[in-house]
Enzyme design. Structure first.
Site, short mmCIF file in Angstrom:
data_model
loop_
_atom_site.label_atom_id
_atom_site.label_comp_id
_atom_site.label_asym_id
_atom_site.label_seq_id
_atom_site.Cartn_x
_atom_site.Cartn_y
_atom_site.Cartn_z
N SER A 160 0.87 -1.16 0.00
CA SER A 160 0.02 -0.08 -0.12
C SER A 160 0.84 1.29 0.07
O SER A 160 2.03 1.38 0.36
CB SER A 160 -0.95 -0.06 1.24
OG SER A 160 -1.88 -0.96 1.12
N1 SAH Z 1 -1.58 -4.47 3.74
C1 SAH Z 1 -0.88 -4.74 2.73
C2 SAH Z 1 -1.26 -4.57 1.31
C3 SAH Z 1 -1.62 -5.89 0.69
S1 SAH Z 1 -2.40 -5.59 -0.99
C4 SAH Z 1 0.33 -3.77 2.90
O1 SAH Z 1 0.53 -3.53 4.15
O2 SAH Z 1 1.06 -3.36 2.07
C5 SAH Z 1 -4.18 -6.49 -0.54
C6 SAH Z 1 -3.64 -8.26 0.08
O3 SAH Z 1 -4.86 -8.60 0.22
C7 SAH Z 1 -3.01 -8.88 -1.11
O4 SAH Z 1 -2.03 -9.46 -0.67
C8 SAH Z 1 -4.26 -9.86 -1.30
O5 SAH Z 1 -3.43 -11.15 -1.70
C9 SAH Z 1 -4.85 -10.16 0.06
N2 SAH Z 1 -6.20 -10.54 -0.18
C10 SAH Z 1 -7.23 -10.33 -1.16
N3 SAH Z 1 -8.35 -11.19 -0.68
C11 SAH Z 1 -8.09 -11.62 0.56
C12 SAH Z 1 -8.60 -12.50 1.24
N4 SAH Z 1 -10.05 -13.15 1.03
N5 SAH Z 1 -8.29 -13.08 2.40
C13 SAH Z 1 -6.73 -12.68 2.70
N6 SAH Z 1 -6.47 -11.84 2.01
C14 SAH Z 1 -6.86 -11.35 0.91
#
Ligand code: SAH
Length: 211
Positions: free
Chosen positions: A59
């Site tokens: 993010s």
């Molecule tokens: N929080 C992260 C951002 C990651 S992007 C940071 O600190 O940078 C969002 C993430 O959500 C991705 O890695 C994706 O694989 C995950 N994701 C999507 N759907 C999901 C679900 N149902 N359960 C768990 N993770 C999920």
């Protein structure tokens, strides 16, 4: 993390409305480069999302800051994050909360996050591979819940796992480019919904990837 690039990042984050000093201090303490591959580490202090493994993104720091600020985390809080990625947001949450549980559907990312958190000595985070839209019933209720992938609506199981008086921040919206960050607060007789800002996240996807 040099003083110059930390300062540059903090200025960018403040400019976008993150003024809570606890949140700014947490951002200052967590080196974002640790959550990126060598290819992108040099850009860690720019206020932009960047690619991580499994086609996902880390993010944007100002969005991490705004979501964390909106959660208003208290030191005794138990927090659930859905969508670990490589664990940057979870690391920020861990500086402010007592305990953080973070769920990621890609096994490879959950493992990577576990290693990075261990390397940084962040011992109050538990990384779980799973479909986070079902939450973590065995650890519920949570004081705060943060979803970092976009859902059509706030998932029902997550609403149910929120403690009374607790709140959840979640991006909602079906399309790739029209999503709104909302804050849901659980009161004695129902849920209160507040719209925060337009955002853009990868979608919340069902099931687990054993990659
Ligand atoms: N929080 C992260 C951002 C990651 S992007 C940071 O600190 O940078 C969002 C993430 O959500 C991705 O890695 C994706 O694989 C995950 N994701 C999507 N759907 C999901 C679900 N149902 N359960 C768990 N993770 C999920």
């Amino acid at each position: 993390m040099t003083p110059e690039n930390t300062m540059r990042l903090l200025v960018a984050v403040r400019t976008r409305g993150v003024l809570d000093t606890r949140v700014l201090t947490a951002i200052e303490q967590v080196d974002r480069a640790a959550f990126l591959s060598d290819t992108f580490a040099a850009r860690a202090y720019e206020d932009v999302p960047l690619p991580i493994a499994a086609g996902q993104t880390i993010s944007q720091p100002s969005i991490v800051g705004l979501m964390t600020q909106a959660l208003d985390i208290q030191p005794r809080d138990k927090v659930l994050e859905v969508g670990t990625g490589t664990g940057y947001q979870a690391a920020i949450l861990s500086k402010l909360a007592r305990r953080v549980y973070t769920v990621e559907r890609h096994r490879a990312l959950a493992r990577q996050a576990r290693d990075i958190h261990a390397g940084l000595g962040l011992t109050n985070i538990t990384q779980i591979t799973g479909d986070g839209s079902f939450g973590l019933p065995e650890q519920a209720p949570f004081d705060r819940i943060l979803v970092t992938a976009a859902a059509e609506d706030p998932p029902g199981p997550l609403l149910a796992q929120l403690r009374e008086g607790g709140s959840m921040v979640v991006p909602v919206g079906v399309s790739d480019h029209v999503q709104t960050l909302i804050k849901v607060t659980r009161g004695a007789d129902g849920y209160d919904y507040e719209e925060l800002s337009p955002v853009r996240f990868v979608p919340l996807v069902e099931g687990v990837e054993h990659d």
